[in-house]
Design an enzyme around this catalytic site. Sequence first.
Site, PDB file in Angstrom:
ATOM      1  N   GLY A   8     -15.356  -4.398   5.969  1.00  0.00           N
ATOM      2  CA  GLY A   8     -15.596  -5.243   4.791  1.00  0.00           C
ATOM      3  C   GLY A   8     -14.954  -4.604   3.565  1.00  0.00           C
ATOM      4  N   TYR A 139     -30.915 -12.857   4.725  1.00  0.00           N
ATOM      5  CA  TYR A 139     -30.232 -11.616   4.314  1.00  0.00           C
ATOM      6  C   TYR A 139     -31.237 -10.460   4.241  1.00  0.00           C
ATOM      7  CZ  TYR A 139     -27.703  -8.541   0.976  1.00  0.00           C
ATOM      8  OH  TYR A 139     -27.117  -7.498   0.324  1.00  0.00           O
ATOM      9  N   LYS A 143     -31.687  -6.967   6.401  1.00  0.00           N
ATOM     10  CA  LYS A 143     -31.699  -5.638   5.763  1.00  0.00           C
ATOM     11  C   LYS A 143     -32.890  -4.816   6.264  1.00  0.00           C
ATOM     12  CE  LYS A 143     -27.905  -5.858   3.391  1.00  0.00           C
ATOM     13  NZ  LYS A 143     -26.725  -5.184   3.985  1.00  0.00           N
TER      14      LYS A 143
END
Length: 314
Positions: A8, A139, A143
Site C-alpha cells: 500500500g 474497518y 483493526k
Amino acid sequence: MDRILVTGAFGQIGTELVPALQKKYGKDAVIAHGHKNIPPDADVEVVTFDIREEGKLEETIQKYNVKTIYHMVSLLSAVGERDPSVTWDINMNGLKFVLDLAVKHSIKVFWPSSIAAFGPTTPRERTPQHTVMAPTTMYGVTKVAGELLGQYYHKKYNLDIRSIRYPGLISWKAEPGGGTTDYAVAVFYEGLKTGHYTCFVRPDTTLPMMYMDDAIRGTMALMEADPSRLTIRTSYNFAALSFTAEELAEELKKHIPLNVDYKPDHRQQIADSWPMSIDDSVARQDWDWKHQIDLSAMTKTMLIELRKKFGMKS
Ligand code: SER
C-alpha cells in the site's frame, strides 16, 4: 541485501513512509507495493499485485530478500462500509497472508491499527491503552481482529510484530481516501482552492489527529525500538493533537479567507463512536514517543506546502 517491503506504498501513509525509509536505509533498500494508481514518476522499485494474491507476495519476499514489511494496505472506515465483505477480505486476509509469510521467512512486521478500533462503549476522553474495544464499523472490526491476530502470532510463533493505533493523519503529499477523519485534510485543500468548505461532521466534533511527519517519525522509532522494552504487541495508543472541526477552521482563518458550513452525513455517526482524545503514556514510556508538531505549526506547514503544490503565491 536485506530489503524493506512497504505494501500500500502509494496510499496516504506509504507515500511519505517510502522516502523516509529510503533516506534512512538507502534508496535500494525499499520495495514499494501498489495495486492501482502507481505514480509514473515513483522513484523506487515497484511491485504490483492484489494483496490477496499470496503467491505474488511470497515471490516478492524471495526475489528481494525482504526482511521487514510495513503492511499499509487497508480500506478505510467510510469506504469500508460500502462493501463490508470486501473490506474484511482485503484487510484481514491480506494481513493473514503477510503474517504467515513473515513467520515462514523470519520477517519483522509493522501493521497500522487505528482509533477506529474503539467504539461507542469506550471511554471517549483520554482513552486508555487497555479498555473496551467494540467498534461499529467493519474497518474497526478488522483493526481489533488484526491487533489480536498480531499478538497471537507474536506469542505463538515469536513473530516480531509492532503496531500503532493511528489518529486521523494530516498531510499534504497524498490525500486520504474514504476515511472519516478526511475532513481535516479536505478543509486545507478546499479552503486554499475555493475559500469554502462544506464539512461532513458537526463543528463540535472532536477527534484525535496528528501531522504526518510526527506519525512517520513515531512509526520508524517503534520499529527501531529495543524489543525487550515493548510491552504491547496488540497496538500502541499514539497521540498528538485533539481539536474540534471548528477549532481547525478557526486556525486556518488566521491565515486564509475561509467560509465553512457544516452538513453532517453518515460519517458523523462513525466520528461520534471514536475517542476524542487518547492516553498514549505507554508508548511514551516504552519507546520514548513524543509528538513535536502542534496545531499552529501544522497549519502553517500545510498551507506553505499546499501553496507550492498548487503553484500559488505564498
Ligand atoms: N483515518 C482513518 C479513517 O478515518 C482512521 O484510521 O478511517
